[in-house]
Scaffold this motif. Structure first.
Motif, PDB file in Angstrom:
ATOM      1  N   LEU A 106       0.841  -1.197   0.000  1.00 12.48           N
ATOM      2  CA  LEU A 106       0.000   0.000   0.000  1.00 12.48           C
ATOM      3  C   LEU A 106       0.875   1.246   0.000  1.00 12.48           C
ATOM      4  O   LEU A 106       1.699   1.425   0.889  1.00 12.48           O
ATOM      5  CB  LEU A 106      -0.910   0.000   1.242  1.00 12.48           C
ATOM      6  N   HIS A 107       0.685   2.093  -1.024  1.00 11.80           N
ATOM      7  CA  HIS A 107       1.350   3.394  -1.063  1.00 11.80           C
ATOM      8  C   HIS A 107       0.310   4.458  -0.737  1.00 11.80           C
ATOM      9  O   HIS A 107      -0.696   4.591  -1.440  1.00 11.80           O
ATOM     10  CB  HIS A 107       1.962   3.673  -2.434  1.00 11.80           C
ATOM     11  N   ILE A 108       0.560   5.207   0.321  1.00 12.30           N
ATOM     12  CA  ILE A 108      -0.328   6.293   0.730  1.00 12.30           C
ATOM     13  C   ILE A 108       0.393   7.614   0.472  1.00 12.30           C
ATOM     14  O   ILE A 108       1.464   7.856   1.029  1.00 12.30           O
ATOM     15  CB  ILE A 108      -0.687   6.186   2.221  1.00 12.30           C
ATOM     16  N   ASP A 109      -0.194   8.437  -0.383  1.00 12.92           N
ATOM     17  CA  ASP A 109       0.410   9.723  -0.715  1.00 12.92           C
ATOM     18  C   ASP A 109      -0.484  10.833  -0.171  1.00 12.92           C
ATOM     19  O   ASP A 109      -1.610  11.015  -0.640  1.00 12.92           O
ATOM     20  CB  ASP A 109       0.573   9.858  -2.231  1.00 12.92           C
ATOM     21  N   ASP A 110       0.002  11.551   0.825  1.00 11.13           N
ATOM     22  CA  ASP A 110      -0.767  12.625   1.448  1.00 11.13           C
ATOM     23  C   ASP A 110      -0.900  13.786   0.461  1.00 11.13           C
ATOM     24  O   ASP A 110       0.085  14.438   0.122  1.00 11.13           O
ATOM     25  CB  ASP A 110      -0.058  13.085   2.728  1.00 11.13           C
ATOM     26  N   ASN A 111      -2.129  14.008   0.019  1.00 10.12           N
ATOM     27  CA  ASN A 111      -2.396  15.113  -0.902  1.00 10.12           C
ATOM     28  C   ASN A 111      -2.558  16.423  -0.146  1.00 10.12           C
ATOM     29  O   ASN A 111      -2.845  17.448  -0.756  1.00 10.12           O
ATOM     30  CB  ASN A 111      -3.661  14.792  -1.719  1.00 10.12           C
ATOM     31  N   TYR A 112      -2.408  16.366   1.152  1.00 10.06           N
ATOM     32  CA  TYR A 112      -2.406  17.469   2.110  1.00 10.06           C
ATOM     33  C   TYR A 112      -3.555  17.307   3.087  1.00 10.06           C
ATOM     34  O   TYR A 112      -4.718  17.408   2.716  1.00 10.06           O
ATOM     35  CB  TYR A 112      -2.487  18.844   1.445  1.00 10.06           C
ATOM     36  N   GLY A 113      -3.206  17.046   4.328  1.00  9.20           N
ATOM     37  CA  GLY A 113      -4.198  17.007   5.388  1.00  9.20           C
ATOM     38  C   GLY A 113      -4.565  15.630   5.905  1.00  9.20           C
ATOM     39  O   GLY A 113      -5.367  15.506   6.830  1.00  9.20           O
ATOM     40  N   PRO A 130       5.929   0.169  14.246  1.00 10.48           N
ATOM     41  CA  PRO A 130       5.881   1.629  14.169  1.00 10.48           C
ATOM     42  C   PRO A 130       6.107   2.142  12.744  1.00 10.48           C
ATOM     43  O   PRO A 130       6.788   1.520  11.930  1.00 10.48           O
ATOM     44  CB  PRO A 130       7.035   2.054  15.086  1.00 10.48           C
ATOM     45  N   LEU A 131       5.526   3.282  12.480  1.00  8.65           N
ATOM     46  CA  LEU A 131       5.792   4.012  11.242  1.00  8.65           C
ATOM     47  C   LEU A 131       7.137   4.689  11.404  1.00  8.65           C
ATOM     48  O   LEU A 131       7.343   5.474  12.326  1.00  8.65           O
ATOM     49  CB  LEU A 131       4.685   5.044  11.015  1.00  8.65           C
ATOM     50  N   LEU A 174       5.916  -3.032   3.938  1.00  8.66           N
ATOM     51  CA  LEU A 174       4.513  -3.358   3.698  1.00  8.66           C
ATOM     52  C   LEU A 174       3.732  -2.152   3.192  1.00  8.66           C
ATOM     53  O   LEU A 174       2.810  -2.289   2.390  1.00  8.66           O
ATOM     54  CB  LEU A 174       3.833  -3.833   4.991  1.00  8.66           C
ATOM     55  N   LEU A 175       4.127  -0.995   3.694  1.00  8.18           N
ATOM     56  CA  LEU A 175       3.346   0.222   3.470  1.00  8.18           C
ATOM     57  C   LEU A 175       4.291   1.412   3.404  1.00  8.18           C
ATOM     58  O   LEU A 175       5.208   1.520   4.218  1.00  8.18           O
ATOM     59  CB  LEU A 175       2.345   0.381   4.622  1.00  8.18           C
ATOM     60  N   LEU A 176       4.062   2.286   2.447  1.00 10.27           N
ATOM     61  CA  LEU A 176       4.851   3.507   2.309  1.00 10.27           C
ATOM     62  C   LEU A 176       3.919   4.705   2.374  1.00 10.27           C
ATOM     63  O   LEU A 176       2.924   4.773   1.648  1.00 10.27           O
ATOM     64  CB  LEU A 176       5.604   3.517   0.981  1.00 10.27           C
ATOM     65  N   PHE A 177       4.246   5.645   3.246  1.00  5.80           N
ATOM     66  CA  PHE A 177       3.477   6.874   3.391  1.00  5.80           C
ATOM     67  C   PHE A 177       4.364   8.047   2.999  1.00  5.80           C
ATOM     68  O   PHE A 177       5.361   8.334   3.666  1.00  5.80           O
ATOM     69  CB  PHE A 177       2.990   7.019   4.834  1.00  5.80           C
ATOM     70  N   THR A 178       4.031   8.710   1.904  1.00  6.46           N
ATOM     71  CA  THR A 178       4.803   9.864   1.447  1.00  6.46           C
ATOM     72  C   THR A 178       4.079  11.135   1.875  1.00  6.46           C
ATOM     73  O   THR A 178       2.898  11.334   1.572  1.00  6.46           O
ATOM     74  CB  THR A 178       5.024   9.821  -0.073  1.00  6.46           C
TER      75      THR A 178
END
Length: 217
Positions: A106-113, A130-131, A174-178
């Motif tokens: 899962l790639h989660i890209d914060d589009n702001y907020g 942990p993240l 497993l998961l990437l949060f940008t």
């Protein structure tokens, strides 16, 4: 080798090729009121770019999946974005956890907020994992093109530095949060944000890094 053996080998190879060519990405439709549908041209454009520069064979059609769906297990790569609230119920948490632990990404890209809402849900998703921030030396930043400073900045919001945050299990991402980067805006078609070509290329190159890393690690 006998004719029977050759025939069997041929069908095995053909099956493997069909599985590679059938790879498809999806966008996660989540609850909470956040605009999960943001950046509609982003993932299709990234796929086309990867098929060009990485010579992947990913279908350009991008499906929409929900966290509780059994269909989620069909996709090796799921993208999530938006600007606001994110909520997972217990069934969704359990299904997402199974998906990620069974080999999904899962790639989660914060589009702001998204960050304050998302972090609470990630604690529920993996309370013992942990993240953590990926250092600039992590191979995800040079699997295709080298980004010696780590995650690139595509769009400005609060003037904060961009961060790539991940959840690992047994050394597998497993998961990437940008965060504070807005890669998805850079993947969008040129007329959407009117970004200079070099900015879009930077975003797409980093996206290709993510895809290549996920498929080769």
């Amino acid at each position: 080798m006998s004719i029977l053996s050759k025939t069997f080998l041929f069908f095995v190879i053909m099956l493997a090729c069909s599985m590679v060519s059938a790879q498809q990405f999806a966008v996660l439709k989540y609850d909470g009121g956040g605009d999960w549908y943001s950046n509609p041209t982003a993932v299709p454009n990234l796929i086309e770019y990867c098929n060009d520069v990485l010579e992947t064979s990913i279908q350009t059609q991008v499906d929409i999946v929900t966290p509780q769906s059994a269909q989620i297990f069909q996709y090796p790569f799921i993208h999530m974005t938006g600007h606001g609230n994110v909520v997972f119920d217990d069934q969704q948490i359990e299904n997402l956890r199974k998906y990620l632990l069974s080999g999904g990404f899962l790639h989660i890209d914060d589009n702001y907020g998204m960050k304050p809402f998302l972090e609470k849900e990630l604690v529920r998703l993996f309370p013992d994992l942990p993240l953590q921030e990926l250092p600039a030396s992590h191979p995800i930043f040079n699997s295709y093109k080298n980004f010696p400073q780590g995650l690139p900045k595509i769009h400005e919001h609060d003037g904060k530095r961009p961060q790539a945050l991940g959840i690992f299990k047994d050394n597998r991402l497993l998961l990437l949060f940008t965060f504070e980067s807005d890669l998805g805006d850079g993947w969008e078609s040129p007329e959407v944000h009117n970004d200079p070509p070099e900015v879009r290329r930077k975003a797409l190159d980093m996206g290709a890094n993510i895809v290549k890393y996920v498929f080769t690690n």
